[in-house]
Design a protein around this motif. Sequence first.
Motif, PDB file in Angstrom:
ATOM      1  N   LEU A   1       7.417   8.276  -5.053  1.00 52.18           N
ATOM      2  CA  LEU A   1       6.090   8.222  -4.821  1.00 52.18           C
ATOM      3  C   LEU A   1       5.299   6.766  -4.630  1.00 52.18           C
ATOM      4  N   ALA A   2       6.023   5.919  -5.641  1.00 54.95           N
ATOM      5  CA  ALA A   2       5.565   4.782  -5.786  1.00 54.95           C
ATOM      6  C   ALA A   2       5.908   3.710  -4.508  1.00 54.95           C
ATOM      7  N   LEU A   3       7.027   4.108  -4.134  1.00 57.91           N
ATOM      8  CA  LEU A   3       7.282   3.166  -2.911  1.00 57.91           C
ATOM      9  C   LEU A   3       6.510   3.326  -1.822  1.00 57.91           C
ATOM     10  N   PRO A   4       6.314   4.339  -1.185  1.00 62.05           N
ATOM     11  CA  PRO A   4       5.115   4.345  -0.091  1.00 62.05           C
ATOM     12  C   PRO A   4       4.039   3.830  -0.658  1.00 62.05           C
ATOM     13  N   VAL A   5       3.519   4.431  -1.690  1.00 66.12           N
ATOM     14  CA  VAL A   5       2.209   3.957  -2.265  1.00 66.12           C
ATOM     15  C   VAL A   5       2.042   2.274  -2.146  1.00 66.12           C
ATOM     16  N   THR A   6       2.828   1.498  -2.750  1.00 63.57           N
ATOM     17  CA  THR A   6       2.748   0.335  -2.977  1.00 63.57           C
ATOM     18  C   THR A   6       3.204  -0.443  -1.458  1.00 63.57           C
ATOM     19  N   ALA A   7       3.832   0.273  -0.485  1.00 63.65           N
ATOM     20  CA  ALA A   7       4.002  -0.099   0.910  1.00 63.65           C
ATOM     21  C   ALA A   7       2.595  -0.190   1.694  1.00 63.65           C
ATOM     22  N   LEU A   8       2.013   1.026   1.606  1.00 71.22           N
ATOM     23  CA  LEU A   8       0.696   1.126   2.041  1.00 71.22           C
ATOM     24  C   LEU A   8      -0.374  -0.039   1.203  1.00 71.22           C
TER      25      LEU A   8
ATOM     26  N   GLY B   1      -3.809  -4.092   2.209  1.00 74.72           N
ATOM     27  CA  GLY B   1      -4.450  -5.210   1.547  1.00 74.72           C
ATOM     28  C   GLY B   1      -4.123  -6.560   2.253  1.00 74.72           C
ATOM     29  N   GLU B   2      -3.233  -6.642   3.272  1.00 75.48           N
ATOM     30  CA  GLU B   2      -2.799  -7.950   3.825  1.00 75.48           C
ATOM     31  C   GLU B   2      -3.504  -7.926   5.151  1.00 75.48           C
ATOM     32  N   GLY B   3      -3.956  -6.611   5.546  1.00 73.66           N
ATOM     33  CA  GLY B   3      -4.473  -6.450   7.077  1.00 73.66           C
ATOM     34  C   GLY B   3      -3.396  -6.427   7.979  1.00 73.66           C
ATOM     35  N   HIS B   4      -2.059  -6.065   7.605  1.00 73.64           N
ATOM     36  CA  HIS B   4      -1.214  -5.759   8.551  1.00 73.64           C
ATOM     37  C   HIS B   4      -0.827  -4.382   9.247  1.00 73.64           C
TER      38      HIS B   4
ATOM     39  N   ALA C   1      -5.828  -3.420  -4.327  1.00 72.60           N
ATOM     40  CA  ALA C   1      -5.080  -3.999  -3.185  1.00 72.60           C
ATOM     41  C   ALA C   1      -4.801  -5.620  -3.755  1.00 72.60           C
ATOM     42  N   LYS C   2      -6.134  -5.979  -4.468  1.00 69.05           N
ATOM     43  CA  LYS C   2      -5.883  -7.339  -4.986  1.00 69.05           C
ATOM     44  C   LYS C   2      -5.368  -7.692  -6.351  1.00 69.05           C
TER      45      LYS C   2
END
Length: 189
Positions: free
Chosen positions: A103-110, A115-118, A140-141
Amino acid sequence: MNRQPQPRYDALSQIFHWVTAIVVTIAFILGPGGFGRLMRQGVDPATRSDIVWHESLGILVLALTLLRLVWLALRPAAPRIEMAGWMHLGSKLMHLALWALLLALPVTALLTLGGEGHPLTLLGGVRVDRMPLIAESGIAKLADWGEVHGFLGDAIMWLAGLHAAAALFHQWVLKDGVLATMLPWGGRR
Ligand code: HEM
Ligand code: HEM
């Protein structure tokens, strides 16, 4: 639904397990190194097949994990094999860590992308340019989520390796049938 412990995991749990294991491994191999540098150079991630495949497979892992958690609540009881208490506890803790990482992998990717606007760029030309809810949230920050995500990607592979080694130890040394519970044909005891 039969909630008595079964001799093996049901077919759907086995399919979820092996498809997830394969997809996570391919996503890991395609993990986009140098992503930050590419973004600073103005490269459009949609033009990079490693990034598009990595993100698509990662989102597939998220979808599989959410469906699998629903199935976990409905399915027949998991097999229960006699073993020492510490070993049983160890396997439960390992499952918990693997579930948390899935679960944490996709959440941190999003969090990284939003957060970085990509943009999130997926197969079939699917593209999400902005994720305002994430971009404007304080979370995000809080960290460099790209770093955290890469670290968790390495961690899931190390833990899955340990988990697989334990399954092979059960199969070849303890010969207690643990691996067979996750194999469609039952395996050798
Ligand atoms: C099973 C799921 C996943 C695994 C095992 C995984 C693994 C990894 C690894 C190991 C890296 C670091 C690569 C390197 O530095 O060489 C990475 C980077 C990255 N992944 Fe994933 N990932 C997964 C899911 C996702 C998803 C769902 C997305 C998009 C929604 C995604 C987007 C990214 C991005 C954008 C980077 C670059 C981060 C940065 O350097 O700032 N990943 N991933
Ligand atoms: C990225 C790779 C993998 C992940 C994320 C993963 C994750 C999991 C999870 C979450 C469970 C609990 C399943 C449930 O309750 O439905 C499980 C069970 C199991 N896995 Fe894996 N697994 C991976 C790879 C492997 C490999 C390569 C093997 C064998 C060599 C293996 C053998 C087993 C066995 C035998 C069980 C059931 C026995 C037990 O641990 O209680 N897994 N795995």
